[in-house]
Design a protein around this motif. Structure first.
Motif, PDB file in Angstrom:
ATOM      1  N   VAL A   6     -41.207 -62.398  86.376  1.00  0.00           N
ATOM      2  CA  VAL A   6     -42.621 -62.224  86.695  1.00  0.00           C
ATOM      3  C   VAL A   6     -42.870 -60.733  86.642  1.00  0.00           C
ATOM      4  CG1 VAL A   6     -44.423 -62.449  88.450  1.00  0.00           C
ATOM      5  CG2 VAL A   6     -42.751 -64.291  88.124  1.00  0.00           C
ATOM      6  N   GLU A  41     -35.705 -65.383  83.301  1.00  0.00           N
ATOM      7  CA  GLU A  41     -37.081 -65.668  83.728  1.00  0.00           C
ATOM      8  C   GLU A  41     -37.567 -64.489  84.561  1.00  0.00           C
ATOM      9  OE1 GLU A  41     -37.835 -70.088  84.759  1.00  0.00           O
ATOM     10  OE2 GLU A  41     -35.788 -69.627  85.416  1.00  0.00           O
ATOM     11  N   TYR A  84     -45.658 -64.189  83.141  1.00  0.00           N
ATOM     12  CA  TYR A  84     -44.467 -64.973  83.466  1.00  0.00           C
ATOM     13  C   TYR A  84     -43.747 -65.146  82.138  1.00  0.00           C
ATOM     14  CZ  TYR A  84     -41.416 -68.938  84.286  1.00  0.00           C
ATOM     15  OH  TYR A  84     -40.320 -69.763  84.348  1.00  0.00           O
ATOM     16  N   PRO A 136     -50.320 -60.047  89.249  1.00  0.00           N
ATOM     17  CA  PRO A 136     -49.414 -60.746  88.325  1.00  0.00           C
ATOM     18  C   PRO A 136     -50.052 -60.805  86.931  1.00  0.00           C
ATOM     19  CG  PRO A 136     -50.137 -62.203  90.120  1.00  0.00           C
ATOM     20  CD  PRO A 136     -50.820 -60.892  90.297  1.00  0.00           C
TER      21      PRO A 136
END
Length: 124
Positions: free
Chosen positions: A92, A90, A103, A100
């Protein structure tokens, strides 16, 4: 993103030497990437599209790796239905200016890919 925020969900299978090795799901903010679906259809690669079409070079800001049993849908994509544990990465990822952008959840087959941990001594 806040609940109700429009996002793109991009799912990708990838292979190593002709064998399915991973299944990635990327969630990206819709407002930052107008026309992403058409751009992906033209370019194919998510990262190439982000760089060429939107001028975004992703920088990983966090990364977590665990060993998990996938959902049946993920297992169907990767292993023909076998629900044995897979690596789950996982992350970001942000733009170079810190926004950002993505994800990502990527399931990786441990029988196809080696996962190597490398650590360097901190020099304070």
């Amino acid at each position: 993103a806040e609940p109700g925020t429009a996002v793109w969900v991009v799912e990708r299978l990838f292979d190593v030497n002709g064998e399915t090795a991973g299944f990635a799901t990327s969630i990206l903010l819709h407002q930052l990437l107008p026309g992403l679906a058409r751009a992906l259809a033209d370019d194919g690669s998510l990262f190439t599209t982000l760089q060429r079409r939107y001028g975004i070079r992703l920088v990983r800001s966090s990364y977590r790796l665990s060993f998990e049993v996938p959902s049946q849908a993920i297992a169907d994509h990767l292993t023909g239905g076998d629900r044995g544990p897979l690596w789950l990465a996982e992350s970001v990822n942000r733009s170079h200016d810190g926004k950002p952008i993505e994800y990502s959840r990527t399931y990786l087959r441990p029988d196809v890919l080696d996962v190597v941990f490398e650590m360097e001594e901190s020099r304070s």
